[in-house]
Structures are given as structure tokens and as C-alpha cells.
Design a protein around this motif. Structure first.
Motif, PDB file in Angstrom:
ATOM      1  N   THR A 175       3.267  -7.493   8.340  1.00  0.00           N
ATOM      2  CA  THR A 175       3.168  -6.233   7.703  1.00  0.00           C
ATOM      3  C   THR A 175       4.279  -5.286   8.409  1.00  0.00           C
ATOM      4  N   ALA A 197      -4.011   3.961   2.898  1.00  0.00           N
ATOM      5  CA  ALA A 197      -4.559   3.471   1.561  1.00  0.00           C
ATOM      6  C   ALA A 197      -4.917   1.973   1.642  1.00  0.00           C
ATOM      7  N   ASP A 198      -5.523   1.469   0.362  1.00  0.00           N
ATOM      8  CA  ASP A 198      -6.167   0.268   0.351  1.00  0.00           C
ATOM      9  C   ASP A 198      -4.691  -0.679  -0.017  1.00  0.00           C
ATOM     10  N   TRP A 199      -5.023  -2.000   0.493  1.00  0.00           N
ATOM     11  CA  TRP A 199      -3.637  -3.000  -0.027  1.00  0.00           C
ATOM     12  C   TRP A 199      -3.916  -3.396  -1.548  1.00  0.00           C
ATOM     13  N   GLN A 200      -3.007  -3.360  -2.265  1.00  0.00           N
ATOM     14  CA  GLN A 200      -3.045  -3.900  -3.605  1.00  0.00           C
ATOM     15  C   GLN A 200      -2.072  -5.303  -3.651  1.00  0.00           C
ATOM     16  N   THR A 246       5.445   2.558  -2.746  1.00  0.00           N
ATOM     17  CA  THR A 246       5.359   1.603  -1.557  1.00  0.00           C
ATOM     18  C   THR A 246       5.802   2.188  -0.086  1.00  0.00           C
ATOM     19  N   ARG A 303       0.745  -1.193   0.100  1.00  0.00           N
ATOM     20  CA  ARG A 303      -0.094  -0.091  -0.097  1.00  0.00           C
ATOM     21  C   ARG A 303       0.836   1.219  -0.009  1.00  0.00           C
ATOM     22  N   ARG A 304       0.356   2.368  -0.393  1.00  0.00           N
ATOM     23  CA  ARG A 304       1.077   3.662  -0.566  1.00  0.00           C
ATOM     24  C   ARG A 304       0.339   4.443   0.517  1.00  0.00           C
TER      25      ARG A 304
END
Length: 131
Positions: free
Chosen positions: A105, A37-40, A63, A32-33
Motif C-alpha cells: 500500500t 475511505a473504503d478500498w475500490q 486517488t 481509495r480516495r
């Protein structure tokens, strides 16, 4: 100092109950950024005979956070099934593993490499930033 605009990630897993690398564990990588932000999801890999994931996807520019998801339950189920072929089980019929998944994480900065080893056993785990 590195001039790269992205961070990079590697990992490996050691099964501390056997004192050997954990082969065949699926590992997914997401980024995520920014904190909100949402996880990609970027994809994943599986550990090789040395317990290493050598082909994790590259991190995109910008990132700030990385999540590694380790699917450890299938690994321990297979290990338990293999052991039961050789000898009767000496435990109750409970699950082969207490933590079926391990999600790690961590924050990253551009230009740095992050090696994140997972030390694993059926009822616990430990993780740290390696080199």
C-alpha cells in the motif's frame, strides 16, 4: 511538471531465488480516495515472461492511496512442482512459500508515475519505488 490529474502505476517482479523475472503472478489493484475511505477494487493482471504487468487499470481521478496485491503462492507452488519433477526435494514437506500473498500500500499524488518493483523469494520480499 505534468498536467495530468491522475497518478499512474506499474510494477514488475524479480524472483531473487532464481535471478529471473517471475512470470504468471496475479496482481490485483485497488484504490481509495483519502485515508479513511473504503478500498475500490479496479481489477488486475498477471506478470508476463519479463515479470511485468503492462495492463494494470488506470487510476481514477482523486486517488490518494493504491494497494497492489500479489498472489505469490501459486507461483512458488508451480515452481516447486516443476523442480520436484527434476530432482527429489531437499527440504521438509512444509509450504512452498512463507508469504502466500504480498500486499503493498502506498500514497500517490496526481500527475506522478509510480513504478513499484517486488523482489521476491519463497521466504521474504522487498519493495521500493522505482523509476
Amino acid at each position: 511538471m505534468s498536467t495530468s490529474t491522475t497518478a499512474s502505476v506499474s510494477t514488475h517482479i524479480l524472483d531473487t531465488s532464481a535471478g529471473r523475472p517471475a512470470e504468471g503472478v496475479a496482481v490485483r489493484l485497488a484504490v481509495r480516495r483519502g485515508r479513511d475511505a473504503d478500498w475500490q477494487a479496479l481489477g488486475g493482471s498477471a506478470t508476463d515472461a519479463d515479470g511485468r504487468c503492462k495492463d494494470l487499470p488506470a487510476l481514477p481521478e482523486g486517488t490518494t492511496h493504491v494497494r497492489l496485491d500479489f498472489a505469490v503462492e501459486p507461483y512458488f507452488e508451480k515452481k516447486q512442482a516443476d523442480a520436484q519433477q527434476d530432482a527429489p526435494a531437499n527440504r521438509d514437506s512444509g509450504p512452498a512459500v512463507f508469504f502466500p500473498e504480498v500486499a503493498i500500500t502506498f500514497a500517490v499524488v496526481p500527475g506522478e508515475h509510480y513504478h513499484v518493483p517486488l523482489l521476491l523469494n519463497p521466504f521474504g520480499y522487498s519493495v521500493y519505488r522505482g523509476s
